[in-house]
Scaffold this active site. Sequence first.
Site, PDB file in Angstrom:
ATOM      1  N   GLU A 193       0.813  -1.222   0.000  1.00 43.92           N
ATOM      2  CA  GLU A 193       0.000   0.000   0.000  1.00 43.92           C
ATOM      3  C   GLU A 193       0.846   1.273   0.000  1.00 43.92           C
ATOM      4  OE1 GLU A 193      -2.897  -0.358  -0.689  1.00 43.92           O
ATOM      5  OE2 GLU A 193      -4.015  -1.795   0.523  1.00 43.92           O
ATOM      6  N   HIS A 221      -2.714   2.488   8.708  1.00 42.84           N
ATOM      7  CA  HIS A 221      -3.794   1.775   8.007  1.00 42.84           C
ATOM      8  C   HIS A 221      -4.096   0.492   8.747  1.00 42.84           C
ATOM      9  CE1 HIS A 221      -6.113  -0.523   5.254  1.00 42.84           C
ATOM     10  NE2 HIS A 221      -5.104  -1.255   4.797  1.00 42.84           N
ATOM     11  N   HIS A 227      -7.243  -2.817   9.476  1.00 40.50           N
ATOM     12  CA  HIS A 227      -8.454  -3.520   9.052  1.00 40.50           C
ATOM     13  C   HIS A 227      -9.340  -3.762  10.268  1.00 40.50           C
ATOM     14  CE1 HIS A 227      -6.593  -5.379   5.123  1.00 40.50           C
ATOM     15  NE2 HIS A 227      -6.544  -4.061   5.150  1.00 40.50           N
ATOM     16  N   TYR A 241     -19.131  13.780  19.511  1.00 45.00           N
ATOM     17  CA  TYR A 241     -18.237  14.916  19.266  1.00 45.00           C
ATOM     18  C   TYR A 241     -16.795  14.503  18.968  1.00 45.00           C
ATOM     19  CZ  TYR A 241     -16.296  14.564  24.023  1.00 45.00           C
ATOM     20  OH  TYR A 241     -15.679  14.142  25.168  1.00 45.00           O
ATOM     21  N   HIS A 293     -12.573  -2.538   2.636  1.00 42.14           N
ATOM     22  CA  HIS A 293     -11.127  -2.618   2.845  1.00 42.14           C
ATOM     23  C   HIS A 293     -10.736  -2.307   4.287  1.00 42.14           C
ATOM     24  CE1 HIS A 293      -6.899  -1.597   1.042  1.00 42.14           C
ATOM     25  NE2 HIS A 293      -6.801  -2.111   2.251  1.00 42.14           N
ATOM     26  N   TYR A 353      -7.151  20.744  23.181  1.00 46.13           N
ATOM     27  CA  TYR A 353      -7.619  19.619  23.996  1.00 46.13           C
ATOM     28  C   TYR A 353      -6.465  18.667  24.322  1.00 46.13           C
ATOM     29  CZ  TYR A 353     -10.296  15.441  25.282  1.00 46.13           C
ATOM     30  OH  TYR A 353     -10.807  14.347  25.930  1.00 46.13           O
TER      31      TYR A 353
END
Length: 225
Positions: free
Chosen positions: A75, A94, A96, A115, A157, A210
């Site tokens: 990828e 990335h 799954h 939120y 995916h 935050y």
Amino acid sequence: MTDQELTLRTELIEACRAMNGLGINKGTAGNISVRHGDGFLISPTGIPYDKLRPEHVVAMNWDASFTGDVLPSSEWRFHRDILQARPELNAVVHTHSTKATSVSVLGRDIPAIHYSIAAAGGDSIRCAPYELFGTQELAHEVVKALEGRRACLMAHHGVIAAHVSIARALALAVTVEELATQLLALLPMGEPPVLSEAQIAVVLEKFKTYGQQTPDVQKGLQHAS
């Protein structure tokens, strides 16, 4: 290899293992990249995370060239294109993860049901249309889905989360999975109510500070580590 590069390679490996430990990935399905020098570092293809060593992490150039015998993740194209298109982002994770991938199978965006979606940069997490893994077509769709966002789904995916560091990208991937879990729990009762754009805009502003400690506390934490 400089000390800085070794630190990044080690952090990338630890994050790969953490994905599985957190339950947001299985096996070697996921991959991670981080900006470095005139290109980026990326996890290799097919090597179990518990076998990874710093020298297995692949250093790639923007033209997709690399040195050595270890092959990069299949990828690498969307990792490269995200980092090139978004100079404010330094790392891409990335996964799954089960619930978020399930939402991606439905081809749905995740709306502002909570939120915390603002952590991804807007009032939704878009789902990019399906393209074959590892292709330039997928990279193109992912970059579009990430416009104004730090996370997206890929249909049938999985998940992409990007941020200023590996740690923050990994944390965002966890947030995406939690939001997907909430969405799937709500859907049997119909379309869930969502926060308005104005409400999310307020949250986005608050998220700028935050979780940030004062400089003195941050300095103390660095020394403690």
